[in-house]
Design a protein around this motif. Structure first.
Motif, PDB file in Angstrom:
ATOM      1  N   THR A 191      12.261   2.582  -0.472  1.00 25.07           N
ATOM      2  CA  THR A 191      10.883   2.477  -0.007  1.00 25.07           C
ATOM      3  C   THR A 191      10.232   1.231  -0.579  1.00 25.07           C
ATOM      4  O   THR A 191      10.694   0.684  -1.591  1.00 25.07           O
ATOM      5  CB  THR A 191      10.062   3.693  -0.463  1.00 25.07           C
ATOM      6  N   PRO A 192       9.126   0.782  -0.002  1.00 28.29           N
ATOM      7  CA  PRO A 192       8.370  -0.328  -0.601  1.00 28.29           C
ATOM      8  C   PRO A 192       7.959  -0.027  -2.038  1.00 28.29           C
ATOM      9  O   PRO A 192       7.957  -0.934  -2.886  1.00 28.29           O
ATOM     10  CB  PRO A 192       7.158  -0.455   0.321  1.00 28.29           C
ATOM     11  N   GLN A 193       7.638   1.209  -2.336  1.00 25.88           N
ATOM     12  CA  GLN A 193       7.211   1.555  -3.689  1.00 25.88           C
ATOM     13  C   GLN A 193       8.318   1.311  -4.711  1.00 25.88           C
ATOM     14  O   GLN A 193       8.042   0.946  -5.859  1.00 25.88           O
ATOM     15  CB  GLN A 193       6.762   3.015  -3.755  1.00 25.88           C
ATOM     16  N   ASP A 194       9.572   1.497  -4.296  1.00 25.38           N
ATOM     17  CA  ASP A 194      10.677   1.209  -5.210  1.00 25.38           C
ATOM     18  C   ASP A 194      10.637  -0.250  -5.659  1.00 25.38           C
ATOM     19  O   ASP A 194      10.859  -0.558  -6.847  1.00 25.38           O
ATOM     20  CB  ASP A 194      12.021   1.513  -4.542  1.00 25.38           C
ATOM     21  N   TYR A 195      10.365  -1.150  -4.732  1.00 25.77           N
ATOM     22  CA  TYR A 195      10.262  -2.571  -5.074  1.00 25.77           C
ATOM     23  C   TYR A 195       9.069  -2.818  -5.995  1.00 25.77           C
ATOM     24  O   TYR A 195       9.172  -3.572  -6.975  1.00 25.77           O
ATOM     25  CB  TYR A 195      10.139  -3.420  -3.810  1.00 25.77           C
ATOM     26  N   LEU A 196       7.941  -2.207  -5.664  1.00 28.06           N
ATOM     27  CA  LEU A 196       6.746  -2.396  -6.489  1.00 28.06           C
ATOM     28  C   LEU A 196       6.984  -1.872  -7.906  1.00 28.06           C
ATOM     29  O   LEU A 196       6.532  -2.490  -8.881  1.00 28.06           O
ATOM     30  CB  LEU A 196       5.559  -1.687  -5.852  1.00 28.06           C
ATOM     31  N   ASP A 197       7.692  -0.768  -8.042  1.00 25.20           N
ATOM     32  CA  ASP A 197       7.941  -0.211  -9.370  1.00 25.20           C
ATOM     33  C   ASP A 197       8.847  -1.117 -10.195  1.00 25.20           C
ATOM     34  O   ASP A 197       8.573  -1.394 -11.371  1.00 25.20           O
ATOM     35  CB  ASP A 197       8.571   1.183  -9.240  1.00 25.20           C
ATOM     36  N   VAL A 198       9.949  -1.574  -9.593  1.00 29.02           N
ATOM     37  CA  VAL A 198      10.886  -2.417 -10.349  1.00 29.02           C
ATOM     38  C   VAL A 198      10.234  -3.751 -10.707  1.00 29.02           C
ATOM     39  O   VAL A 198      10.253  -4.177 -11.874  1.00 29.02           O
ATOM     40  CB  VAL A 198      12.184  -2.640  -9.540  1.00 29.02           C
ATOM     41  N   TYR A 199       9.655  -4.433  -9.723  1.00 29.63           N
ATOM     42  CA  TYR A 199       9.033  -5.728 -10.016  1.00 29.63           C
ATOM     43  C   TYR A 199       7.820  -5.588 -10.928  1.00 29.63           C
ATOM     44  O   TYR A 199       7.554  -6.466 -11.764  1.00 29.63           O
ATOM     45  CB  TYR A 199       8.656  -6.434  -8.713  1.00 29.63           C
ATOM     46  N   GLY A 200       7.073  -4.497 -10.776  1.00 25.41           N
ATOM     47  CA  GLY A 200       5.940  -4.279 -11.673  1.00 25.41           C
ATOM     48  C   GLY A 200       6.384  -4.191 -13.116  1.00 25.41           C
ATOM     49  O   GLY A 200       5.751  -4.754 -14.018  1.00 25.41           O
ATOM     50  N   GLY A 225      16.061  -5.990   4.843  1.00 25.78           N
ATOM     51  CA  GLY A 225      15.128  -4.935   4.472  1.00 25.78           C
ATOM     52  C   GLY A 225      14.462  -5.119   3.131  1.00 25.78           C
ATOM     53  O   GLY A 225      13.864  -4.170   2.588  1.00 25.78           O
ATOM     54  N   TYR A 226      14.532  -6.335   2.578  1.00 30.27           N
ATOM     55  CA  TYR A 226      13.926  -6.570   1.263  1.00 30.27           C
ATOM     56  C   TYR A 226      12.420  -6.346   1.326  1.00 30.27           C
ATOM     57  O   TYR A 226      11.791  -6.566   2.341  1.00 30.27           O
ATOM     58  CB  TYR A 226      14.244  -7.987   0.766  1.00 30.27           C
ATOM     59  N   TRP A 227      11.855  -5.901   0.224  1.00 28.78           N
ATOM     60  CA  TRP A 227      10.459  -5.462   0.101  1.00 28.78           C
ATOM     61  C   TRP A 227      10.207  -4.187   0.898  1.00 28.78           C
ATOM     62  O   TRP A 227       9.080  -3.825   1.170  1.00 28.78           O
ATOM     63  CB  TRP A 227       9.463  -6.565   0.466  1.00 28.78           C
ATOM     64  N   GLY A 228      11.294  -3.490   1.286  1.00 31.89           N
ATOM     65  CA  GLY A 228      11.154  -2.168   1.852  1.00 31.89           C
ATOM     66  C   GLY A 228      11.067  -2.095   3.349  1.00 31.89           C
ATOM     67  O   GLY A 228      10.853  -1.003   3.899  1.00 31.89           O
ATOM     68  N   SER A 229      11.232  -3.213   4.051  1.00 28.67           N
ATOM     69  CA  SER A 229      11.137  -3.166   5.508  1.00 28.67           C
ATOM     70  C   SER A 229      11.823  -4.374   6.114  1.00 28.67           C
ATOM     71  O   SER A 229      11.779  -5.477   5.550  1.00 28.67           O
ATOM     72  CB  SER A 229       9.675  -3.140   5.960  1.00 28.67           C
ATOM     73  N   GLU A 230      12.425  -4.192   7.284  1.00 23.51           N
ATOM     74  CA  GLU A 230      12.969  -5.321   8.044  1.00 23.51           C
ATOM     75  C   GLU A 230      11.902  -5.961   8.915  1.00 23.51           C
ATOM     76  O   GLU A 230      12.151  -7.000   9.535  1.00 23.51           O
ATOM     77  CB  GLU A 230      14.157  -4.858   8.886  1.00 23.51           C
ATOM     78  N   ASP A 231      10.721  -5.369   8.959  1.00 21.16           N
ATOM     79  CA  ASP A 231       9.583  -5.954   9.662  1.00 21.16           C
ATOM     80  C   ASP A 231       8.889  -6.937   8.724  1.00 21.16           C
ATOM     81  O   ASP A 231       8.422  -6.550   7.646  1.00 21.16           O
ATOM     82  CB  ASP A 231       8.614  -4.864  10.104  1.00 21.16           C
ATOM     83  N   THR A 232       8.825  -8.213   9.117  1.00 19.18           N
ATOM     84  CA  THR A 232       8.305  -9.241   8.216  1.00 19.18           C
ATOM     85  C   THR A 232       6.865  -8.972   7.814  1.00 19.18           C
ATOM     86  O   THR A 232       6.480  -9.170   6.651  1.00 19.18           O
ATOM     87  CB  THR A 232       8.423 -10.631   8.870  1.00 19.18           C
ATOM     88  N   PHE A 239       4.721  -7.421  -0.503  1.00 21.18           N
ATOM     89  CA  PHE A 239       4.825  -8.605  -1.372  1.00 21.18           C
ATOM     90  C   PHE A 239       3.441  -9.000  -1.890  1.00 21.18           C
ATOM     91  O   PHE A 239       3.258  -9.247  -3.090  1.00 21.18           O
ATOM     92  CB  PHE A 239       5.458  -9.723  -0.549  1.00 21.18           C
ATOM     93  N   LEU A 240       2.462  -9.033  -1.007  1.00 22.98           N
ATOM     94  CA  LEU A 240       1.103  -9.410  -1.408  1.00 22.98           C
ATOM     95  C   LEU A 240       0.487  -8.359  -2.333  1.00 22.98           C
ATOM     96  O   LEU A 240      -0.252  -8.708  -3.273  1.00 22.98           O
ATOM     97  CB  LEU A 240       0.233  -9.615  -0.176  1.00 22.98           C
ATOM     98  N   ASP A 241       0.766  -7.102  -2.100  1.00 18.23           N
ATOM     99  CA  ASP A 241       0.268  -6.064  -3.010  1.00 18.23           C
ATOM    100  C   ASP A 241       0.780  -6.305  -4.425  1.00 18.23           C
ATOM    101  O   ASP A 241       0.019  -6.192  -5.406  1.00 18.23           O
ATOM    102  CB  ASP A 241       0.718  -4.676  -2.528  1.00 18.23           C
TER     103      ASP A 241
END
Length: 412
Positions: A191-200, A225-232, A239-241
């Motif tokens: 999920t996107p949150q997984d990225y936010l947690d690791v990078y945070g 699918g990086y940052w949790g989605s294949e939709d740019t 990423f901005l969050d």
């Protein structure tokens, strides 16, 4: 074959053409490039440098990297002499494509130590620059095998721990940290949150601001699918969050999606003080030039190939002659697009090819046999475009080496 011409003193070379017939090609004189006499200030720029293997090493797929340290570090000194920073231990240096973590760790330490020595010399073109200005290094997770990572909490924890190990190595060296995209994280995250947690977690642990790196699938298909989605658009929102929540720990972002429109939109949304370092090796002239309100800084693999022109262009920007600066960069754009043509992840071959033509390494080789990643017709086109851009700095040497390559390849 080559022959010096009586009229110009420049060599002539027989090059294969599209129909297979050889055509006579006369080389041009090098461009009138200049080394700076004061620090470059109009843009923050890093040239992403490649590594040079020992030519007598086992440079085959799967073999451990065995570097020619003298040639590898001399190339970095050459970039510094033109007033450019160096981005090291990045994908240009074959991270994930032949350069293992053991060699990468040594590269980070050696490059940062060389940068510290250069800072101590107080050269006029680098006056006031710090080690972080001269060298930034990638921290990733390539000591992990992505195939052994499972989605979920355990995988995410292993990824974060690997990142932190590499972050510590870069910070201890004195270089600026670039948090690279991770194949292992792409596998572990759901999920996107997984990225936010690791990078945070990484940003909280970093002692100084870092560069966030977003590398597109044209450079590494495993990052889909990086940052949790294949939709740019959705990935950009995540990423901005992350950036907004940790703006004080983000020096800048390096975006390598080869989408100029997306980059323009993104840089306008960045918090004050967060730079956008373009990684767009197709559209860098317009992005560095800017739109009158914003411009991109640069962290580019192509700058390691065109560094005399890039430096001269940036000096023009410093002097207030932006149109000349853009014209110089534009004159190299066709070469950049050829070197970074699909399959883009083989662009390192072109960077090393020009390094060899210009005498910075004794042979045309890359770690892991990657020098075989481009065809002879592709390299012929790189050769002619580099010549037309004035970037074959010793035409006699370049013609002699190109002739030897053609003969070896059966095209002479």
């Amino acid at each position: 074959m080559t022959a010096a011409t009586a009229t110009t003193g420049l060599p002539t070379l027989l090059l294969p053409s599209a129909d297979g017939a050889p055509r006579s090609y006369r080389l041009s004189a090098p461009g009138e490039w200049t080394r700076p006499t004061a620090p470059i200030t109009s843009r923050n720029v890093y040239a992403a440098a490649h590594v040079v293997p020992r030519m007598d090493a086992e440079n085959t797929p799967g073999s451990p990297a065995d570097l020619d340290w003298d040639a590898t570090l001399a190339y970095r000194h050459e970039l510094w002499s033109y007033g450019l920073g160096v981005a090291d231990a990045m994908d240009t240096a074959q991270r994930g494509m032949g350069l293992d973590w053991t060699a990468t760790r040594e590269l980070i330490r050696r490059s940062a130590a060389e940068a510290a020595a250069v800072v101590a010399e107080r050269r006029p073109e680098l006056e006031g620059k710090s080690v972080r200005d001269l060298v930034s290094c990638g921290a990733g997770t390539d000591q992990l095998d992505p195939a052994g990572i499972t989605p979920g909490a355990d995988g995410l924890r292993a990824v974060a721990d690997a990142y932190l190990e590499q972050l510590a190595v870069v910070e201890e060296s004195g270089a600026k940290v670039i948090l690279m995209c991770s194949r292992a994280l792409a596998r572990a995250a759901s999920t996107p949150q997984d990225y936010l947690d690791v990078y945070g977690r990484l940003l909280r642990e970093a002692s100084r601001p870092v560069v966030l790196h977003w590398l597109g699938t044209m450079f590494d298909p495993a990052l889909a699918g990086y940052w949790g989605s294949e939709d740019t658009a959705a990935a950009t929102a995540t990423f901005l969050d992350l950036i907004r929540d940790h703006a004080e720990k983000v020096d800048g972002v390096k975006v390598s999606l080869l989408d100029a429109g997306h980059e323009v939109e993104l840089r306008a949304q960045l918090p004050a003080g967060v730079r956008l370092y373009t990684g767009d090796d197709f559209n860098y002239p317009e992005l560095i030039h800017g739109d009158g309100t914003h411009h991109s800084d640069a962290l580019l693999g192509i700058f390691a190939a065109i560094y005399p022109a890039a430096s001269t262009a940036l000096q023009a920007y410093d002097a207030g002659d932006a149109e000349r600066g853009r014209a110089i960069l534009t004159s190299t754009q066709d070469l950049g697009r050829q070197i970074f043509a699909a399959p883009t992840y083989y662009y390192k071959t072109g960077v090393a090819f020009l390094s060899w033509l210009n005498g910075h390494q004794s042979g045309f080789q890359l770690v892991g046999g990657l020098h075989a990643g481009r065809s002879l017709p592709h390299l012929v086109r790189v050769f002619t475009l580099a010549d037309q851009a004035g970037l074959l700095l010793d035409p006699e040497l370049a013609a002699r080496r190109m002739g030897a390559l053609l003969e070896t390849g059966g095209a002479a």
